[in-house]
Design an enzyme around this catalytic site. Structure first.
Site, PDB file in Angstrom:
ATOM      1  N   ARG A   1     -38.640   5.574 -18.685  1.00  0.00           N
ATOM      2  CA  ARG A   1     -37.835   6.509 -17.877  1.00  0.00           C
ATOM      3  C   ARG A   1     -38.277   6.548 -16.406  1.00  0.00           C
ATOM      4  NH1 ARG A   1     -35.539   5.983 -21.953  1.00  0.00           N
ATOM      5  NH2 ARG A   1     -34.605   7.600 -23.254  1.00  0.00           N
TER       6      ARG A   1
ATOM      7  N   GLU B   1     -35.914  15.546 -17.564  1.00  0.00           N
ATOM      8  CA  GLU B   1     -35.350  14.232 -17.253  1.00  0.00           C
ATOM      9  C   GLU B   1     -34.306  14.335 -16.124  1.00  0.00           C
ATOM     10  OE1 GLU B   1     -35.032  11.467 -20.906  1.00  0.00           O
ATOM     11  OE2 GLU B   1     -33.111  11.289 -19.894  1.00  0.00           O
TER      12      GLU B   1
ATOM     13  N   SER C   1     -30.790  14.110 -22.905  1.00  0.00           N
ATOM     14  CA  SER C   1     -32.094  14.716 -23.206  1.00  0.00           C
ATOM     15  C   SER C   1     -32.557  15.489 -21.981  1.00  0.00           C
ATOM     16  CB  SER C   1     -33.127  13.635 -23.510  1.00  0.00           C
ATOM     17  OG  SER C   1     -32.682  12.856 -24.578  1.00  0.00           O
TER      18      SER C   1
END
Ligand SMILES: Cc1cc2nc3c(=O)[nH]c(=O)nc-3n(C[C@H](O)[C@H](O)[C@H](O)COP(=O)(O)OP(=O)(O)OC[C@H]3O[C@@H](n4cnc5c(N)ncnc54)[C@H](O)[C@@H]3O)c2cc1C
Length: 355
Positions: free
Chosen positions: A168, A343, A245
């Site tokens: 990520r 995120e 998410s």
């Protein structure tokens, strides 16, 4: 604004995001052509405005006050392909829809991104957080990113090795955040048509099959799993109005993981990484910290289908979403000593992350 047209003022941003919350952008422009970028940036520079680059809006949370600068909505289009031995290089403009690229690759028998089916957003958004799902990450396919370098004021080409991709993460959301505006991305896909079935959920779905799974089978399976978790954008499904998410899965030292594991009678889920550290599912931590799917804060809620997604039940404010997220961060920290990192990118907030 010299040389550009289409500058708009006080444009509500909620409709440009999958969460559907947030106030207006003071200035807003659609970027249809690369040549419009320099004048747009010059305008922001003259007015001393911060600039935000908007793709599909599927990984952002805009504050209720909105953004006081210039939002550049990347609408660049164009896809081309070039054979390269056993591979094909797909070059896609940053404003192309990501899932349309995946669908086309699958139908052309090109493997490498089939497990990334159903992820909303633009092509230009994918390198930013090295989008990943079900055992694949875009970093496995990306060979080159073309971008506008705001520091050097010129177009540049970055090889994948220069993007520092990891879980990520890339230079685009860490060390060199806000420096590059991604214009197009090259993906190197394999012509063998062999799907990747490495993720346990997928392996389970295909283990009893007699014939080999095709790329199309894997795409369909991924879309089905996503739909069941509310992780597919569907306007008619309340639980899909999210930014995906809301938290990254935390990565901890093995000794730390073992200490947590020793406290539980049940087995604690963890995935050992190459460097020996362990990635723990944030959803598990959230549930064990006492949250339930469907828990609400005003019109913001934990998805009824997936504990890791915060959803807008309709009419939620950014404040409500942040309050719920903050409560989750606090309780997970109290229970496990782990600080969950969000995120989505927060836009227009006073602090970097309002927890
Ligand atoms: C239902 C749902 C499911 C999801 N599932 C996943 C998943 O499985 N895996 C995963 O990794 N993510 C997932 N996401 C998150 C999101 O879809 C991805 O991160 C996506 O790549 C974001 O792209 P975007 O175009 O929407 O970016 P935006 O949300 O518009 O922007 C996100 C960030 O990228 C930057 N950015 C966007 N375009 C550019 C550009 N051209 N140049 C420079 N910077 C740019 C923005 O400035 C911002 O910082 C999911 C989201 C939703 C809503």
């Amino acid at each position: 604004m010299n040389g550009t047209t289409g500058l708009r003022e006080h444009v509500p941003l909620a409709a440009f995001t999958t969460l559907g919350v947030g106030g207006p952008a003071r200035y807003f422009i659609e970027l249809y052509s690369e040549s419009d970028l320099a004048p747009a940036l010059a305008f922001a520079e003259r007015k001393r405005l911060p600039v935000f680059i908007l793709g599909g809006g599927s990984n952002i949370l805009v504050s209720d006050e909105g953004f006081r600068g210039l939002v550049i909505h990347v609408a660049l289009r164009g896809v081309s392909s070039q054979p390269a031995g056993n591979h094909t290089i797909i070059t896609a403009a940053a404003g192309e829809n990501w899932d349309a690229i995946v669908a086309a690759a699958v139908s052309d028998g090109l493997s490498g991104i089939e497990c990334l089916s159903g992820i909303p957003g633009s092509v230009g958004g994918t390198p930013v957080q090295n989008v990943g799902a079900y055992g694949q990450e875009v970093s496995q396919s990306i060979t080159r990113v073309r971008a506008f370098d705001r520091e050097e004021n010129r177009g540049v080409e970055l090889q994948a090795s220069e993007c520092a991709f990891s879980y990520r993460s890339s230079i685009f959301n860490t060390s060199l955040q806000n420096r590059f505006i991604i214009l197009s991305v090259d993906f190197r896909l394999h012509c063998d048509g062999e799907p990747a079935i490495v993720y346990p959920d997928l392996q389970r779905m295909f283990e009893s099959r007699e014939s080999d799974a095709t790329l199309a089978d894997v795409r369909k399976a991924v879309l089905n799993i996503r739909a069941a978790k509310g992780m597919l954008i569907d306007g008619s499904v309340e639980d899909s109005r999210s930014a995906g998410s809301f938290f990254r899965n935390p990565v901890v030292e093995r000794t730390f993981f073992e200490r947590i594991a020793s406290e539980f009678s049940e087995s604690v889920p963890g995935f050992t990484l190459d460097d020996g550290k362990v990635k723990i599912p944030a959803a598990w931590l959230i549930e064990k910290a006492g949250f339930r799917r469907g828990d609400t804060r005003g019109r913001a809620a934990i998805s009824r289908k997936h504990s890791l997604a915060i959803v807008n039940l309709g009419g939620a404010t950014a404040h409500e979403i942040v309050s719920l997220a903050s409560q989750i961060v606090e309780r997970v920290h109290q229970r496990f000593g782990i600080v969950l990192t969000p995120e989505p990118v927060m836009i227009g907030f006073d602090r970097q992350y309002p927890v």
